[in-house]
Design a protein around this motif. Structure first.
Motif, mmCIF file in Angstrom:
data_model
loop_
_atom_site.group_PDB
_atom_site.id
_atom_site.type_symbol
_atom_site.label_atom_id
_atom_site.label_comp_id
_atom_site.label_asym_id
_atom_site.label_seq_id
_atom_site.Cartn_x
_atom_site.Cartn_y
_atom_site.Cartn_z
ATOM 1 N N GLY A 23 7.674 7.334 -1.655
ATOM 2 C CA GLY A 23 6.559 7.223 -2.578
ATOM 3 C C GLY A 23 6.658 8.109 -3.797
ATOM 4 O O GLY A 23 5.955 7.903 -4.775
ATOM 5 N N THR A 68 0.833 -1.192 0.000
ATOM 6 C CA THR A 68 0.000 0.000 0.000
ATOM 7 C C THR A 68 0.873 1.249 0.000
ATOM 8 O O THR A 68 2.068 1.175 0.275
ATOM 9 N N ASP A 69 0.258 2.366 -0.304
ATOM 10 C CA ASP A 69 0.924 3.659 -0.138
ATOM 11 C C ASP A 69 0.507 4.208 1.207
ATOM 12 O O ASP A 69 -0.678 4.267 1.525
ATOM 13 N N ARG A 128 0.499 7.450 3.851
ATOM 14 C CA ARG A 128 0.578 8.914 3.840
ATOM 15 C C ARG A 128 1.482 9.362 4.987
ATOM 16 O O ARG A 128 1.301 8.953 6.129
ATOM 17 N N SER A 188 11.574 6.779 -8.109
ATOM 18 C CA SER A 188 12.286 6.443 -6.874
ATOM 19 C C SER A 188 13.787 6.455 -7.142
ATOM 20 O O SER A 188 14.237 5.942 -8.160
ATOM 21 N N SER A 205 4.398 10.548 0.779
ATOM 22 C CA SER A 205 3.982 9.144 0.889
ATOM 23 C C SER A 205 5.184 8.210 0.887
ATOM 24 O O SER A 205 6.258 8.557 0.414
ATOM 25 N N TRP A 206 4.953 7.025 1.472
ATOM 26 C CA TRP A 206 5.908 5.925 1.433
ATOM 27 C C TRP A 206 5.190 4.730 0.821
ATOM 28 O O TRP A 206 3.998 4.513 1.072
ATOM 29 N N LYS A 207 5.898 3.946 0.035
ATOM 30 C CA LYS A 207 5.378 2.668 -0.459
ATOM 31 C C LYS A 207 5.706 1.617 0.592
ATOM 32 O O LYS A 207 6.842 1.532 1.050
#
Length: 182
Positions: free
Chosen positions: A63, A23-24, A26, A67, A109-111
């Motif tokens: 995110g 998921t991403d 926030r 990248s 965001s982070w993956k």
């Protein structure tokens, strides 16, 4: 070849379900702790296959596209709580290489892939002695919170080479340990 019990198959154990999610997340907060070499990030995830247990980790990357790194970085969960209908996860990390510097710069965001790993077994009712070094305190903060929820006391011993590598539970917004803890 030795047959493996079901609990040793990737992603399964008594403390984890056989599923994880990608998921991403926030970014709620992502900053260097004052006077420290460490960063602390709070990431909000609206959906998870299941909440992480203390000792589990996520594979994470910045995110923003493109990248700067090919591979995600493993990060232990330092804190986990429910808020605003989702989960908030805390991560403690140093920005030392290309990947972690990209994470430190990421403010949107982070993956995320996880939770992964087995987590710590909580099989005893005895007081716990938790020993950490530097940023290795991260999963033990989460463990101390789980123990406190169960009314178990804990002794948390944390050391580091220098003071700017030390991080206390309070610096991550963690509540006090259970009564009788130090």
């Amino acid at each position: 070849m030795n047959p493996q019990p079901d609990s040793l198959i990737a992603g399964t154990s008594p403390r984890t379900s056989p599923h994880w999610s990608t998921t991403d997340g926030r970014v709620i907060r992502n900053r260097q702790l004052p006077g420290k070499e460490l960063h602390y990030a709070v990431i909000e995830i609206s959906e998870l296959a299941h909440p992480p247990a203390a000792g589990q980790f996520f594979m994470v990357s910045a995110g923003e596209e493109p990248s700067p790194t090919l591979l995600r970085r493993p990060m232990s969960v330092a804190r986990c709580w429910r808020e605003s209908g989702g989960y908030r996860l805390g991560f403690l990390y140093p920005a030392v290489g290309v990947g972690t510097r990209a994470l430190a710069a990421s403010q949107r965001s982070w993956k995320m892939l996880g939770p992964l790993g087995r987590g710590y077994p909580l099989v005893s009712d005895a007081p716990a002695i938790l020993v950490a070094g530097g940023r290795g305190v991260a999963p033990l903060i989460f463990l101390a919170e789980e123990l406190a929820e169960r009314g178990r006391s804990a002794v948390l011993l944390n050391g580091a080479r220098t003071a700017d590598e030390l991080c206390s539970p309070a610096e991550m917004g963690a509540p006090p340990l259970a009564s009788g803890s130090i």
